[in-house]
Scaffold this active site. Sequence first.
Site, PDB file in Angstrom:
ATOM      1  N   VAL A   1      -3.680  -6.811  -1.619  1.00 37.60           N
ATOM      2  CA  VAL A   1      -4.736  -7.823  -1.780  1.00 37.60           C
ATOM      3  C   VAL A   1      -5.516  -7.585  -3.078  1.00 37.60           C
ATOM      4  O   VAL A   1      -5.727  -8.520  -3.871  1.00 37.60           O
ATOM      5  CB  VAL A   1      -5.680  -7.804  -0.553  1.00 37.60           C
TER       6      VAL A   1
ATOM      7  N   GLY B   1       3.944  -8.954   2.195  1.00 36.29           N
ATOM      8  CA  GLY B   1       2.533  -8.538   2.103  1.00 36.29           C
ATOM      9  C   GLY B   1       1.664  -9.103   3.209  1.00 36.29           C
ATOM     10  O   GLY B   1       0.435  -9.109   3.095  1.00 36.29           O
TER      11      GLY B   1
ATOM     12  N   LYS C   1     -10.226  -9.376  14.815  1.00 37.71           N
ATOM     13  CA  LYS C   1     -10.615 -10.720  14.349  1.00 37.71           C
ATOM     14  C   LYS C   1     -11.355 -11.482  15.444  1.00 37.71           C
ATOM     15  O   LYS C   1     -12.285 -12.248  15.168  1.00 37.71           O
ATOM     16  CB  LYS C   1      -9.371 -11.481  13.894  1.00 37.71           C
TER      17      LYS C   1
ATOM     18  N   VAL D   1     -10.722 -13.387   8.600  1.00 35.87           N
ATOM     19  CA  VAL D   1     -10.046 -14.086   9.708  1.00 35.87           C
ATOM     20  C   VAL D   1      -9.389 -15.345   9.153  1.00 35.87           C
ATOM     21  O   VAL D   1     -10.054 -16.145   8.502  1.00 35.87           O
ATOM     22  CB  VAL D   1     -11.044 -14.502  10.811  1.00 35.87           C
TER      23      VAL D   1
ATOM     24  N   LYS E   1     -11.380  -6.960   8.522  1.00 37.09           N
ATOM     25  CA  LYS E   1     -11.881  -7.235   9.888  1.00 37.09           C
ATOM     26  C   LYS E   1     -12.203  -5.972  10.651  1.00 37.09           C
ATOM     27  O   LYS E   1     -13.061  -5.977  11.531  1.00 37.09           O
ATOM     28  CB  LYS E   1     -10.899  -8.097  10.681  1.00 37.09           C
TER      29      LYS E   1
HETATM   30  P1  NAP Z   1      -3.073  -1.863   0.934  1.00 38.39           P
HETATM   31  O1  NAP Z   1      -1.973  -2.546   0.207  1.00 38.39           O
HETATM   32  O2  NAP Z   1      -2.775  -0.668   1.752  1.00 38.39           O
HETATM   33  O3  NAP Z   1      -4.187  -1.469  -0.155  1.00 38.39           O
HETATM   34  C1  NAP Z   1      -5.273  -0.626   0.128  1.00 38.39           C
HETATM   35  C2  NAP Z   1      -5.871  -0.148  -1.198  1.00 38.39           C
HETATM   36  O4  NAP Z   1      -7.035   0.618  -0.901  1.00 38.39           O
HETATM   37  C3  NAP Z   1      -4.941   0.737  -2.017  1.00 38.39           C
HETATM   38  O5  NAP Z   1      -5.098   0.456  -3.378  1.00 38.39           O
HETATM   39  C4  NAP Z   1      -5.437   2.156  -1.712  1.00 38.39           C
HETATM   40  O6  NAP Z   1      -5.243   3.071  -2.793  1.00 38.39           O
HETATM   41  C5  NAP Z   1      -6.919   1.902  -1.528  1.00 38.39           C
HETATM   42  N1  NAP Z   1      -7.514   2.871  -0.627  1.00 38.39           N
HETATM   43  C6  NAP Z   1      -7.344   2.980   0.720  1.00 38.39           C
HETATM   44  N2  NAP Z   1      -8.076   3.993   1.214  1.00 38.39           N
HETATM   45  C7  NAP Z   1      -8.707   4.548   0.160  1.00 38.39           C
HETATM   46  C8  NAP Z   1      -9.600   5.639   0.010  1.00 38.39           C
HETATM   47  N3  NAP Z   1      -9.961   6.384   1.056  1.00 38.39           N
HETATM   48  N4  NAP Z   1     -10.085   5.910  -1.218  1.00 38.39           N
HETATM   49  C9  NAP Z   1      -9.705   5.180  -2.279  1.00 38.39           C
HETATM   50  N5  NAP Z   1      -8.864   4.128  -2.222  1.00 38.39           N
HETATM   51  C10 NAP Z   1      -8.363   3.831  -1.003  1.00 38.39           C
HETATM   52  O7  NAP Z   1      -3.831  -2.888   1.904  1.00 38.39           O
HETATM   53  P2  NAP Z   1      -3.881  -4.499   1.747  1.00 38.39           P
HETATM   54  O8  NAP Z   1      -2.709  -5.097   2.410  1.00 38.39           O
HETATM   55  O9  NAP Z   1      -4.177  -4.852   0.333  1.00 38.39           O
HETATM   56  O10 NAP Z   1      -5.130  -4.844   2.685  1.00 38.39           O
HETATM   57  C11 NAP Z   1      -6.451  -4.606   2.249  1.00 38.39           C
HETATM   58  C12 NAP Z   1      -7.436  -5.255   3.210  1.00 38.39           C
HETATM   59  O11 NAP Z   1      -7.250  -6.658   3.203  1.00 38.39           O
HETATM   60  C13 NAP Z   1      -7.288  -4.818   4.670  1.00 38.39           C
HETATM   61  O12 NAP Z   1      -8.574  -4.780   5.266  1.00 38.39           O
HETATM   62  C14 NAP Z   1      -6.491  -5.954   5.273  1.00 38.39           C
HETATM   63  O13 NAP Z   1      -6.691  -6.072   6.673  1.00 38.39           O
HETATM   64  C15 NAP Z   1      -7.122  -7.116   4.544  1.00 38.39           C
HETATM   65  N6  NAP Z   1      -6.381  -8.364   4.559  1.00 38.39           N
HETATM   66  C16 NAP Z   1      -5.069  -8.367   4.218  1.00 38.39           C
HETATM   67  C17 NAP Z   1      -4.386  -9.578   4.189  1.00 38.39           C
HETATM   68  C18 NAP Z   1      -2.935  -9.653   3.821  1.00 38.39           C
HETATM   69  O14 NAP Z   1      -2.364 -10.732   3.916  1.00 38.39           O
HETATM   70  N7  NAP Z   1      -2.325  -8.558   3.413  1.00 38.39           N
HETATM   71  C19 NAP Z   1      -5.060 -10.762   4.507  1.00 38.39           C
HETATM   72  C20 NAP Z   1      -6.418 -10.699   4.860  1.00 38.39           C
HETATM   73  C21 NAP Z   1      -7.057  -9.487   4.876  1.00 38.39           C
HETATM   74  P3  NAP Z   1      -3.768   3.478  -3.286  1.00 38.39           P
HETATM   75  O15 NAP Z   1      -3.202   2.215  -3.908  1.00 38.39           O
HETATM   76  O16 NAP Z   1      -3.959   4.559  -4.282  1.00 38.39           O
HETATM   77  O17 NAP Z   1      -3.035   3.884  -2.047  1.00 38.39           O
HETATM   78  N1  HSE Z   2      -1.947  -8.392   8.890  1.00 43.41           N
HETATM   79  C1  HSE Z   2      -2.810  -9.524   8.951  1.00 43.41           C
HETATM   80  C2  HSE Z   2      -2.073 -10.691   9.572  1.00 43.41           C
HETATM   81  C3  HSE Z   2      -3.273  -9.879   7.568  1.00 43.41           C
HETATM   82  O1  HSE Z   2      -0.847 -10.631   9.629  1.00 43.41           O
HETATM   83  O2  HSE Z   2      -2.707 -11.652  10.005  1.00 43.41           O
HETATM   84  C4  HSE Z   2      -4.307 -10.971   7.531  1.00 43.41           C
HETATM   85  O3  HSE Z   2      -5.493 -10.548   8.119  1.00 43.41           O
END
Ligand code: NAP
Ligand code: HSE
Length: 427
Positions: free
Chosen positions: A32, A197, A215, A142, A115
């Site tokens: 993200v 993703g 959520k 959400v 969330k």
């Molecule tokens: P991700 O790919 O795992 O990315 C997490 C990032 O946070 C990485 O860059 C990681 O660093 C960094 N990080 C995690 N813990 C850390 C710490 N303790 N100290 C410093 N950096 C830290 O996760 P994502 O899929 O982008 O999701 C991020 C958020 O968005 C989550 O809350 C997820 O629920 C939400 N979200 C995701 C989606 C979706 O479609 N994917 C949609 C809505 C909401 P490194 O890169 O060095 O590991």
């Molecule tokens: N893993 C979550 C989903 C990302 O699939 O809905 C969006 O919050």
Amino acid sequence: VTTATAAVAGHVDPVASPPRTLRLALLGFGSVGSAVARLAHDSPLHPARVTAALVRDVRRDRGPASQGIALASDASSVLASRPDVVIEALGGREPARSLVIDALARGVPVVSANKSLLAWHGDEVLAAAEAARTPLRYEAAVMAGVPFLCAFADRPFAASVHGFTAIVNGTCNFILSAMSGGRATRQQALAEAQRRGYAEPDPSSDVSGRDAAEKLCVLLRHFGGWSTTPNDLDVEGIERIDAEDLEQAREFGGVIRPLVSAAWECERPWAIAAPAFIPRTHPLAAVQGVDSGIVIRTRYHGVLTFGGPGAGPEVTAATLLDDAVTAARPGSSFACAASRRPSWDAPATSWFVRVGAARLPDERDTADLLGSHGVWLKRTSPRDTRRGGERQWALVHADTKPRIESALAALGRAACCDTLAIRAMEA
Ligand code: NAP
Ligand code: HSE
């Protein structure tokens, strides 16, 4: 017209100065966070620049999206970069909680897609926003690609909500849709959701129902002012649903969808996060793939329905950037204090049941045994022998979950049956 308003409205006012470039600090540069950086860089809609980003591993090559961005593993240097808005895309509870509270205390608006943060620490972070008189927005937490929470802001009549039913986990809906019709196995569909993703960093959070339950807590707070954590809720995942269950659901005139549902202006407020059988005519039956949808029951507007992409880095980034533009505007507020703490019940529903055994007992004996536990057969399928042994499905009535569970446990003991029960909800 403020510069931000002009930019959001998408028109150019020749006498207004161009919108000031928004300086953004990212907490997290994963799926993200990196999509936010790409979109902020590429989009002509509003000038924005990511100046700093917090990551765990600063040495990892992050490609062109990270160019010009100061990557740090030390949060204090990121917050010290004097951003206009902090975008939290770390995930999980800590350090997200501490860093969001820190940013708000410094008077820096925060927008979050997390969330988990809001479900487990909503009271605390929203109180921090209120104390600092600084916006905290969470539209992307959400149904990430569906800007619907903001449709209720400052609209007390529309926001008189007394319940909702929704599909809020894009990964689970994607998996069940792909399994239905035999396009992919559960494992293949999950792998594809991860590749695109959609899935959480730990995908067991999606398939176990934990993500949906979080959520649900955000929605209960936003629409009902309820302070609830997932520990207070009845939560089930999609792990045990297989392709034949989905096929049989179609034979019974419905589909199985990963739902969250709640109602509170009734005798006993209830809320659940669980897969459910719904009839084909239900408005959420047509919501497929990674799409999400919500049917909101309101006092003055009747039933309101929203739908669209529920997950994906790009749609989430677009929603976060819209929230950031709004949060940077003076007077913007999204915080919603919650003071009510109910004990959530579960609704009385019918059930979609599967029983399987090397050899199933006679149907009349089964009906008698279930009836002796207050469970009544409404419809049964023919017996299926495709997996070896015998399997059969039924729609049954049982007024509570303990009742269906004890009836199926008794059947399991009497006839060595393996059983599955999921809720059957009405339109
Ligand atoms: P991700 O790919 O795992 O990315 C997490 C990032 O946070 C990485 O860059 C990681 O660093 C960094 N990080 C995690 N813990 C850390 C710490 N303790 N100290 C410093 N950096 C830290 O996760 P994502 O899929 O982008 O999701 C991020 C958020 O968005 C989550 O809350 C997820 O629920 C939400 N979200 C995701 C989606 C979706 O479609 N994917 C949609 C809505 C909401 P490194 O890169 O060095 O590991
Ligand atoms: N893993 C979550 C989903 C990302 O699939 O809905 C969006 O919050």
